[in-house]
Design a protein around this motif. Sequence first.
Motif, mmCIF file in Angstrom:
data_model
loop_
_atom_site.group_PDB
_atom_site.id
_atom_site.type_symbol
_atom_site.label_atom_id
_atom_site.label_comp_id
_atom_site.label_asym_id
_atom_site.label_seq_id
_atom_site.Cartn_x
_atom_site.Cartn_y
_atom_site.Cartn_z
ATOM 1 N N LYS A 6 2.439 -10.817 0.590
ATOM 2 C CA LYS A 6 2.533 -11.850 1.628
ATOM 3 C C LYS A 6 3.267 -11.364 2.876
ATOM 4 O O LYS A 6 3.269 -12.048 3.901
ATOM 5 C CB LYS A 6 3.231 -13.082 1.072
ATOM 6 N N TYR A 7 3.884 -10.184 2.790
ATOM 7 C CA TYR A 7 4.625 -9.660 3.935
ATOM 8 C C TYR A 7 3.751 -8.800 4.852
ATOM 9 O O TYR A 7 4.205 -8.375 5.915
ATOM 10 C CB TYR A 7 5.821 -8.842 3.449
ATOM 11 N N ARG A 10 3.338 -10.978 7.806
ATOM 12 C CA ARG A 10 4.546 -11.727 8.133
ATOM 13 C C ARG A 10 5.534 -10.864 8.926
ATOM 14 O O ARG A 10 6.306 -11.373 9.747
ATOM 15 C CB ARG A 10 5.205 -12.220 6.842
#
Length: 317
Positions: A6-7, A10
Amino acid sequence: MTGRGKYETRLDPALWAYIDSVNAWYPPEIIGLPIDKQRAVYDRMCRAFHRGRPAGVKASDGLIAASGHGIPIRHYQRASKAARAMVLYFHGGGFILGGLDSHDDICAELCAGTGFDVLSVDYRLAPEHLHSAAFEDAMSAFEWAAAASDLPLLLCGESAGGNLAAAVAQATRRNARAAIGQVLIYPGLGGDESAGSYVEHANAPLLSVGDIAFYRDVRSAKRQLPDDPTFSPLRDSDFSGLPPTVIITAECDPLSSDGETYRDRIVAAGGKAWWHEEPRLVHSFLRARTTVPAAAEAFTHIVAAVAALGWGEWPYL
């Protein structure tokens, strides 16, 4: 690159370049190597990231006599300016890594940016020296500085060093020469690991909850009491009487909630505390301050916080 989860989007590309560089020097799997090997690799990485000292800052090394051993220190001063305060700086490194050289440029820049003296403390490391050795050295350094200098004292530390700064602030709050403020940078304070950032960012880049558990276990003495506030400052039962406190954390860091909780405990006890979570940054962002704009801005916030507390100001509303 895969494995970013998920990074991936992000975090911005400049920060990913920093993360990849750190992982190239000090890969996550190194945590399985003997401690001396980890230290050798970490020290090489720190030398590679070192940016030199700003012009006008001088440094001198010394030794504090403690019970049965000496505590190495490095004293940074502006060459042509009398200081308003002295900052006691406790470095990070999970209580097993680091020393005077690993954070040399950071301390020198803090000195240059504030005009204050900075005293970096090379406390004893685990596993050779289990808790409470590092805390005892931090206390000895505080007591030495209080006796050796008339300057007001500020406490500052990052990661493991933030834990030590908070523990010293709590232990010395009733002293005649108590610290006039403390600035904690993504500190590990022994918060609730079943909630908040510990869950949301359990596998964040550069620090995971598994890493946190490893460092905690390496540092722990046999039958370590979980409620010992010198080990986990958030386990204290009294947060009154603490100096004005600024806590700066990284959003994508399992430790971020510790900063929020510490702020809330101090404010609830009638004290002054301000917590700021730097958006879209990760643990150890101090080393990214020269290549990642968001980390550079965060470092200016840290320097400004130390400067404000040293001048007795409280601009945080």
